[in-house]
Motif scaffolding. Sequence first.
Motif, PDB file in Angstrom:
ATOM      1  N   VAL A 170       0.859  -1.182   0.000  1.00  0.00           N
ATOM      2  CA  VAL A 170       0.000   0.000   0.000  1.00  0.00           C
ATOM      3  C   VAL A 170       0.895   1.231   0.000  1.00  0.00           C
ATOM      4  O   VAL A 170       1.506   1.580   1.018  1.00  0.00           O
ATOM      5  CB  VAL A 170      -0.937   0.016   1.230  1.00  0.00           C
ATOM      6  CG1 VAL A 170      -1.913   1.193   1.127  1.00  0.00           C
ATOM      7  CG2 VAL A 170      -1.699  -1.294   1.341  1.00  0.00           C
ATOM      8  N   ALA A 171       0.990   1.879  -1.157  1.00  0.00           N
ATOM      9  CA  ALA A 171       1.841   3.059  -1.321  1.00  0.00           C
ATOM     10  C   ALA A 171       1.332   3.892  -2.478  1.00  0.00           C
ATOM     11  O   ALA A 171       0.699   3.359  -3.398  1.00  0.00           O
ATOM     12  CB  ALA A 171       3.287   2.642  -1.568  1.00  0.00           C
ATOM     13  N   ARG A 172       1.599   5.166  -2.438  1.00  0.00           N
ATOM     14  CA  ARG A 172       1.173   6.042  -3.534  1.00  0.00           C
ATOM     15  C   ARG A 172       2.121   5.972  -4.721  1.00  0.00           C
ATOM     16  O   ARG A 172       1.739   6.257  -5.842  1.00  0.00           O
ATOM     17  CB  ARG A 172       1.120   7.498  -3.051  1.00  0.00           C
ATOM     18  CG  ARG A 172      -0.089   7.826  -2.204  1.00  0.00           C
ATOM     19  CD  ARG A 172      -0.156   9.304  -1.909  1.00  0.00           C
ATOM     20  NE  ARG A 172       1.041   9.781  -1.212  1.00  0.00           N
ATOM     21  CZ  ARG A 172       1.297  11.047  -0.953  1.00  0.00           C
ATOM     22  NH1 ARG A 172       0.459  11.982  -1.358  1.00  0.00           N
ATOM     23  NH2 ARG A 172       2.393  11.402  -0.299  1.00  0.00           N
ATOM     24  N   VAL A 202       0.313  -4.958   2.635  1.00  0.00           N
ATOM     25  CA  VAL A 202       1.238  -4.501   3.664  1.00  0.00           C
ATOM     26  C   VAL A 202       1.541  -3.029   3.406  1.00  0.00           C
ATOM     27  O   VAL A 202       1.739  -2.615   2.258  1.00  0.00           O
ATOM     28  CB  VAL A 202       2.543  -5.344   3.662  1.00  0.00           C
ATOM     29  CG1 VAL A 202       3.287  -5.234   2.328  1.00  0.00           C
ATOM     30  CG2 VAL A 202       3.457  -4.939   4.814  1.00  0.00           C
ATOM     31  N   ALA A 203       1.538  -2.211   4.452  1.00  0.00           N
ATOM     32  CA  ALA A 203       1.913  -0.809   4.321  1.00  0.00           C
ATOM     33  C   ALA A 203       3.395  -0.729   3.960  1.00  0.00           C
ATOM     34  O   ALA A 203       4.208  -1.528   4.433  1.00  0.00           O
ATOM     35  CB  ALA A 203       1.644  -0.064   5.625  1.00  0.00           C
ATOM     36  N   LEU A 204       3.757   0.228   3.113  1.00  0.00           N
ATOM     37  CA  LEU A 204       5.157   0.371   2.716  1.00  0.00           C
ATOM     38  C   LEU A 204       6.054   0.552   3.944  1.00  0.00           C
ATOM     39  O   LEU A 204       7.155  -0.004   4.001  1.00  0.00           O
ATOM     40  CB  LEU A 204       5.315   1.558   1.760  1.00  0.00           C
ATOM     41  CG  LEU A 204       6.732   1.835   1.259  1.00  0.00           C
ATOM     42  CD1 LEU A 204       7.301   0.636   0.515  1.00  0.00           C
ATOM     43  CD2 LEU A 204       6.745   3.078   0.351  1.00  0.00           C
ATOM     44  N   HIS A 205       5.581   1.294   4.924  1.00  0.00           N
ATOM     45  CA  HIS A 205       6.345   1.480   6.159  1.00  0.00           C
ATOM     46  C   HIS A 205       6.652   0.134   6.819  1.00  0.00           C
ATOM     47  O   HIS A 205       7.789  -0.121   7.234  1.00  0.00           O
ATOM     48  CB  HIS A 205       5.546   2.365   7.130  1.00  0.00           C
ATOM     49  CG  HIS A 205       6.159   2.474   8.494  1.00  0.00           C
ATOM     50  ND1 HIS A 205       6.968   3.521   8.865  1.00  0.00           N
ATOM     51  CD2 HIS A 205       6.083   1.644   9.580  1.00  0.00           C
ATOM     52  CE1 HIS A 205       7.365   3.336  10.119  1.00  0.00           C
ATOM     53  NE2 HIS A 205       6.840   2.216  10.579  1.00  0.00           N
ATOM     54  N   ASP A 206       5.654  -0.736   6.903  1.00  0.00           N
ATOM     55  CA  ASP A 206       5.848  -2.046   7.532  1.00  0.00           C
ATOM     56  C   ASP A 206       6.694  -2.968   6.666  1.00  0.00           C
ATOM     57  O   ASP A 206       7.448  -3.803   7.190  1.00  0.00           O
ATOM     58  CB  ASP A 206       4.491  -2.691   7.829  1.00  0.00           C
ATOM     59  CG  ASP A 206       3.796  -2.067   9.036  1.00  0.00           C
ATOM     60  OD1 ASP A 206       4.495  -1.590   9.943  1.00  0.00           O
ATOM     61  OD2 ASP A 206       2.551  -2.061   9.058  1.00  0.00           O
ATOM     62  N   GLU A 207       6.583  -2.841   5.358  1.00  0.00           N
ATOM     63  CA  GLU A 207       7.422  -3.634   4.455  1.00  0.00           C
ATOM     64  C   GLU A 207       8.895  -3.344   4.714  1.00  0.00           C
ATOM     65  O   GLU A 207       9.715  -4.263   4.859  1.00  0.00           O
ATOM     66  CB  GLU A 207       7.064  -3.318   3.003  1.00  0.00           C
ATOM     67  CG  GLU A 207       8.011  -3.904   1.968  1.00  0.00           C
ATOM     68  CD  GLU A 207       7.847  -5.386   1.726  1.00  0.00           C
ATOM     69  OE1 GLU A 207       8.709  -5.976   1.047  1.00  0.00           O
ATOM     70  OE2 GLU A 207       6.867  -5.968   2.200  1.00  0.00           O
TER      71      GLU A 207
END
Length: 300
Positions: A170-172, A202-207
């Motif tokens: 999940v990222a822009r 998965v959020a990019l931060h968490d990736e």
Amino acid sequence: MEPSRIAVAGASGLIGGALVQSLTADGHRVVRLVRRTPRTENEVRWDPERGSVDAAGLARCDAVVNLAGAGVGDHRWTPAYKERIRTGRVRGTAALAEAVAGMKRDVRPRVFVNGSAIGYYGETGDRAVDESAPAGSGFLPELCVEWEAAAAPAREAGVRTAFARTGLVVARGGGAWGRLFPLFRAGLGGRLGDGRQYWSYVALHDEVAALRHLLDTDGLSGPFNLTAPHPATNREITEAMARVLRRPTLFAVPAPVLRTVLGEMAQDVLGSARVLPTRLLESGFRFAFPDIEGAIRAAL
């Protein structure tokens, strides 16, 4: 983790770029693998399609992270493009693994983190799967099996080797959500097919945090699902996007239309993969954005 020298293949991609930014912000020295003539001492030449890499440039790196490969969702899956996807990943991984395995022990990287994907499991329907599940059938599962197998030389040489089976990020800035955000902002978003298929995201931060966890934590080897602990259906994701962006979701794309437009790749969009990050959670990792609405807000 003490400041380290870490080689990253795929540093210009969505995940690789975010990982490099995170590492350099914390004082680590990043060596980028590039396909052109290196311009600085922090670049190493390689050609994943040909299976070649300047092994000397990887010497004395503490770790190697391989996130390189042609985008699975970037083009229609023609036979030629499927071969490009397979060749770059498999030959590139083999080249890196063989280079690492061939080094003397005192200059060899201690860790090899290799990209993979939850496509390994194929269609799972409503059935939840974790790293103990066998590979599915079809192009993506077969690709993932071959991709991970190509890292065998590093593992057999005693290098700690972990596989990051990543879900939908999940990222822009790219990937599936890079295409979804503009559609939903324009009021053109909607469910795909019947909307009951599970998307493991998965959020990019968490990736990035999970990749660093694999790098930093001694003893972690083998496959790890890099997906949030609460997979959501396409319908639930559509509703969450509508809430966060405050846009209507009046449109739905019927399955036959998707198959016409996307060809074989429609299987990946309409298929259901309910994947759980069991080993990652057991290793002590904690997600900052475990639910879909939080992941969407984080991307914005």
